[in-house]
Design a protein around this motif. Sequence first.
Motif, PDB file in Angstrom:
ATOM      1  N   GLY A  10       0.813  -1.217   0.000  1.00 56.53           N
ATOM      2  CA  GLY A  10       0.000   0.000   0.000  1.00 56.53           C
ATOM      3  C   GLY A  10       0.841   1.260   0.000  1.00 56.53           C
ATOM      4  N   SER A  11       1.907   1.247   0.784  1.00 54.20           N
ATOM      5  CA  SER A  11       2.788   2.417   0.844  1.00 54.20           C
ATOM      6  C   SER A  11       3.506   2.646  -0.479  1.00 54.20           C
ATOM      7  N   VAL A  12       4.024   1.581  -1.068  1.00 55.47           N
ATOM      8  CA  VAL A  12       4.747   1.707  -2.333  1.00 55.47           C
ATOM      9  C   VAL A  12       3.810   2.193  -3.440  1.00 55.47           C
ATOM     10  N   VAL A  13       2.630   1.593  -3.526  1.00 57.40           N
ATOM     11  CA  VAL A  13       1.670   1.994  -4.561  1.00 57.40           C
ATOM     12  C   VAL A  13       1.275   3.461  -4.366  1.00 57.40           C
ATOM     13  N   THR A  14       1.036   3.867  -3.133  1.00 55.30           N
ATOM     14  CA  THR A  14       0.630   5.235  -2.854  1.00 55.30           C
ATOM     15  C   THR A  14       1.723   6.231  -3.212  1.00 55.30           C
ATOM     16  N   VAL A  15       2.945   5.957  -2.806  1.00 53.04           N
ATOM     17  CA  VAL A  15       4.042   6.895  -3.057  1.00 53.04           C
ATOM     18  C   VAL A  15       4.366   6.983  -4.548  1.00 53.04           C
ATOM     19  N   VAL A  16       4.449   5.837  -5.225  1.00 50.07           N
ATOM     20  CA  VAL A  16       4.772   5.845  -6.658  1.00 50.07           C
ATOM     21  C   VAL A  16       3.683   6.564  -7.444  1.00 50.07           C
ATOM     22  N   SER A  17       2.437   6.308  -7.128  1.00 53.96           N
ATOM     23  CA  SER A  17       1.355   6.972  -7.863  1.00 53.96           C
ATOM     24  C   SER A  17       1.323   8.468  -7.572  1.00 53.96           C
ATOM     25  N   LEU A  18       1.643   8.860  -6.352  1.00 62.89           N
ATOM     26  CA  LEU A  18       1.690  10.287  -6.013  1.00 62.89           C
ATOM     27  C   LEU A  18       2.803  10.988  -6.793  1.00 62.89           C
ATOM     28  N   VAL A  19       3.953  10.338  -6.887  1.00 68.09           N
ATOM     29  CA  VAL A  19       5.062  10.912  -7.657  1.00 68.09           C
ATOM     30  C   VAL A  19       4.685  11.023  -9.130  1.00 68.09           C
ATOM     31  N   LEU A  20       4.078   9.984  -9.691  1.00 64.93           N
ATOM     32  CA  LEU A  20       3.667  10.030 -11.100  1.00 64.93           C
ATOM     33  C   LEU A  20       2.581  11.077 -11.340  1.00 64.93           C
ATOM     34  N   MET A  21       1.681  11.241 -10.382  1.00 61.26           N
ATOM     35  CA  MET A  21       0.629  12.227 -10.519  1.00 61.26           C
ATOM     36  C   MET A  21       1.221  13.641 -10.567  1.00 61.26           C
ATOM     37  N   ILE A  22       2.132  13.939  -9.672  1.00 59.39           N
ATOM     38  CA  ILE A  22       2.760  15.259  -9.639  1.00 59.39           C
ATOM     39  C   ILE A  22       3.622  15.473 -10.874  1.00 59.39           C
TER      40      ILE A  22
END
Length: 84
Positions: A10-22
Amino acid sequence: MNNAWRYLIGSVVTVVSLVLMIWGGFKGSESGDGDSPYYMLSTISMTIFMLGISILYWATQKKDKSKSKVKNTENEEDEEEDEE
């Protein structure tokens, strides 16, 4: 150990998607094109971000079936006493 994997995923998916979103948002605005594919990346990342948050929420939920079984047997005993 099972919850640890849920937290990690959950943490990895959240952080990677947040970085890609920004990153997608910045690259899209930098290109100056309103139809830039980077905006689509940002939108897809938003959906994946929600998935990551859902996984983290799922990891925080405790599965304690033993207590529910005890409560069910207590309720059954109370119902039997009420019937008598």
